[in-house]
Scaffold this active site. Structure first.
Site, short mmCIF file in Angstrom:
data_model
loop_
_atom_site.label_atom_id
_atom_site.label_comp_id
_atom_site.label_asym_id
_atom_site.label_seq_id
_atom_site.Cartn_x
_atom_site.Cartn_y
_atom_site.Cartn_z
N ASP A 213 0.84 -1.38 0.03
CA ASP A 213 -0.14 0.00 0.26
C ASP A 213 0.85 1.16 -0.12
O ASP A 213 0.64 2.11 0.74
CB ASP A 213 -1.02 0.01 1.39
CG ASP A 213 -0.24 -0.53 2.45
OD1 ASP A 213 0.97 -0.43 2.37
OD2 ASP A 213 -0.81 -0.66 3.25
N GLU A 457 4.82 -8.54 6.57
CA GLU A 457 3.30 -9.04 6.35
C GLU A 457 3.08 -10.02 5.20
O GLU A 457 2.47 -10.01 4.27
CB GLU A 457 2.34 -8.05 6.11
CG GLU A 457 2.41 -7.08 7.31
CD GLU A 457 1.09 -6.11 7.29
OE1 GLU A 457 0.35 -5.79 6.20
OE2 GLU A 457 0.85 -5.25 8.16
N TYR A 510 -4.04 -3.60 14.36
CA TYR A 510 -4.80 -2.34 13.93
C TYR A 510 -6.24 -2.63 14.51
O TYR A 510 -7.24 -2.53 13.95
CB TYR A 510 -4.97 -1.96 12.56
CG TYR A 510 -3.49 -1.38 12.02
CD1 TYR A 510 -3.05 -0.19 12.01
CD2 TYR A 510 -2.63 -2.12 11.21
CE1 TYR A 510 -2.01 0.42 11.39
CE2 TYR A 510 -1.44 -2.06 10.80
CZ TYR A 510 -1.06 -0.66 11.01
OH TYR A 510 0.07 -0.21 10.44
N GLU A 546 4.05 -2.32 14.09
CA GLU A 546 2.88 -1.61 13.42
C GLU A 546 1.69 -1.34 14.42
O GLU A 546 1.22 -2.41 14.89
CB GLU A 546 2.59 -1.58 11.98
CG GLU A 546 3.62 -1.44 10.91
CD GLU A 546 2.91 -1.78 9.66
OE1 GLU A 546 1.81 -1.51 9.26
OE2 GLU A 546 3.65 -2.26 8.90
#
Length: 636
Positions: A213, A457, A510, A546
């Site tokens: 991304d 990831e 997240y 993260e």
């Protein structure tokens, strides 16, 4: 389909997209990759500025090879434009076709070499070096192919002595064909999708698909340098250090190319220029009494202490006695990982920092000194002591400042977006191993680099990931036994096939953003369970590599709503409350996503990663960490 190429030993023209497949990369040799420096025996010349540029807009992107654009000045092949180097080419012009261009582009620069570079018996060695170019490069000098390289973000070079010394005059015409196509076997991976519906798309219409991304900037992103060495020269230096409070040992290994009849002498100097240790020979150990250790920022009153290791070589070449000198910055420090701690110089270290990108308006991923210095000023103002090079190696110039300022680095390869089963096959694996060799070869002597990260990831829940990451991690450890190795996961702890092989668990999550969006109340339970599950399974220290939430600067809501500054602040406070408890046990770091805004591909809806988590990061509160003041970070 194959690349259309000639002049370098390959010929043949594929009918359509030469952009889709690359030439097989040349085998990586054992040569060193010392950063070019000016020394008493070496000269260095940067080739930054304006280069001639042309994108190959032919249907198969193969006209440049069919017409041999490298055989003559590029301007004679057709229209060229000025293109700055270093910079990405995407945002420089007003031509929208370049912004998302995929395929071969051509760069060219003509330079005059100093006559002394071409004289002598033996004449100096002349080397052409690229700091990085995305992603596949073929380079010619005066029409002769000198090097090809697969992969972005890392340097490559070629000895061009024989080419320039045999050319009339001192003119050196450097031509570069560069291809930014990503395939399932590149790092990062990608795929080309053709749109066959002629009622909706032009003929041969295709798009580059990626599974990461951030924007796929392309171009010559870092400095291009010509430098000289003597015909016999210091090719590589490897340094490792051990220390106690009163004595340190600097182990070294030096390789020489061009002569077997050589001698080596070494001098280690402190920052005042005083010689503190000497040695000789290609392998040895320097003893330093009462050493000044390399400490991270905020962990010592004098962080980032660097010695200078001067290596002198004398070598007999024919009737000539040649000398070469190279000076390497050296930081004396140790790294050790236990089941609950990360130790630097024997003291617990807590990663309190950020993830970053090499990314800015107009210049894309091009090296930009004002931005680099501003970033480091912001990092230190924040109280950040570390960052991860998400998701690719950063420029050597950035790493130099990390060494000098005491900023700790998790050095990550471009292994981002490894999602498809075919990206875990042998072809991908061999390229990944080669990339790790290049990364370790470049950064092995840097005290700021305390851990290698081989990927971000990946689909590590897939069965082939076990063999893949076992192999990559073992290979990296064999290249550098002195540092721990990790990769960054977002997989479930019970399904991750790569985690058994890492030294530190790095996990991205997240909560209340991607998962249970809008529900801040779930964070304490879910984050605590995440940590406890990972630790119970592996008994390894954990970094929250993260975490965070997007916000639109100036958007407010009370009670907090997603995308407001209040929601971002509330989320970070929930995370921090858990960190404060678990750091007393086995959590060893927190790296917020993200330090600053960066470009993503265009799309509808807010970008969940492209917005800036921290237009201005502020200190939420101060804490004591290892006797030094540190801060949690948040957007206010």
């Amino acid at each position: 389909m194959a690349l259309a190429a000639s002049g370098g030993g390959r010929a043949g023209l594929c009918p359509l997209p030469a952009l889709l497949l690359f030439l097989p990369a040349l085998a990586a040799g054992p040569a060193g990759m010392l950063q070019p420096r000016d020394t008493p025996t070496r000269e260095r010349r940067e080739l930054g500025g304006l280069w001639s540029f042309r994108a190959d807009l032919s249907p198969g992107r193969a006209a440049g090879f069919a017409q041999r654009w490298y055989r003559q000045p590029l301007r004679q092949s057709g229209p060229v434009i000025d293109m700055p180097v270093p910079a990405s080419f995407n945002d420089i012009t007003q031509d929208p076709s370049l912004e998302n261009y995929i395929g071969w582009v051509w760069y060219e620069k003509e330079v005059l070499l100093p006559p002394r570079w071409l004289q002598g018996d033996p004449a100096p060695r002349v080397v052409l070096r690229f700091g990085s170019a995305h992603y596949y490069s073929i380079v010619w000098v005066n029409g002769v192919q000198v090097v090809e390289h697969e992969g972005g973000h890392l340097p490559f070079e070629a000895d061009i002595s024989s080419v320039v010394q045999s050319s009339p005059g001192a003119l050196c015409r450097i031509t570069v064909a560069l291809n930014n196509t990503l395939s399932p076997h590149t790092l990062p991976p990608g795929s080309i999708q053709y749109m066959a519906d002629k009622s909706r798309y032009p003929r041969n219409y295709f798009v580059q698909n990626t599974r990461f991304d951030f924007f796929n900037y392309a171009g010559i992103h870092r400095p291009v340098v010509l430098y000289t060495t003597p015909a016999a020269y210091i090719d590589d230096i490897t340094v490792t250090t051990t220390s106690s409070d009163t004595v340190a040992m600097v182990q070294y290994q030096v390789s020489v190319v061009g002569s077997t009849a050589n001698s080596l002498s070494l001098s280690l100097r402190d920052q005042e220029g005083k010689v503190v240790a000497t040695g000789d020979g290609p392998v040895g150990e320097l003893k330093v009494l009462n050493p000044n250790l390399w400490w991270p920022y905020l962990m010592h009153e004098n962080p980032g202490y660097l010695y200078s290791l001067e290596v002198k070589m004398q070598a007999q070449v024919g009737r000539e006695l040649l000398e070469d000198v190279y000076t390497l910055p050296v930081g004396i420090r140790t790294v050790h990982v236990t089941s609950t701690q990360f130790l630097i110089n024997g003291r617990p270290f807590y990663f309190h920092g950020v993830n970053k990108h090499e990314d800015a308006d107009i210049r894309g991923k091009g090296l930009d000194w004002p931005l680099i210095v501003k970033d480091f000023n912001l990092l230190r103002w924040l109280g950040a002591n570390s960052f991860r090079t998400s998701h690719y190696p950063y420029a050597e110039e950035i790493m130099d400042l990390c060494d000098a300022y005491g900023i700790v680095v998790i050095d990550e390869s471009p292994g981002v977006g490894i999602k498809l089963p075919e990206s875990f096959g042998n072809k991908s694996l061999q390229h990944h191993l080669a990339v790790m060799e290049e990364l370790v070869r470049r950064d092995k002597n840097r005290p700021s680099v305390v851990m290698w990260s081989v990927a971000n990831e990946p689909a590590s829940e897939l069965p082939p990931a076990a063999h893949y990451f076992k192999t990559v991690i073992a290979h990296t450890k064999a290249l550098d036994p002195s540092r721990p190795v990790t990769f960054v996961t977002d997989a479930n702890y019970a399904l991750d096939h790569g985690a058994p092989y890492v030294d530190v668990i790095c996990v991205n999550s997240y909560f209340s953003w991607y998962h249970d969006p809008g529900h801040l109340e779930v964070i304490p339970l879910q984050l605590t369970a995440q940590f406890e599950n990972w630790y119970k399974t592996y008994q390894k220290p954990i970094i929250q590599s993260e975490y965070g939430a997007d916000s639109v600067p100036g958007l407010h809501s009370d009670p907090p709503m997603m995308f407001t500054e209040e929601y971002q602040q509330a989320m970070l406070r929930e995370y921090h409350s858990v960190f404060d408890k678990k750091r007393k046990e086995y959590v060893i770091g927190e790296l917020i996503w993200n330090f600053a805004d960066f470009m993503t591909n265009q799309g509808i809806g807010p970008s969940t990663h492209g917005l800036d988590l921290s237009p201005w990061l502020l200190a939420l509160r101060e804490e004591k960490l290892s006797g030094s003041t540190c801060v949690h970070l948040f957007l206010g």
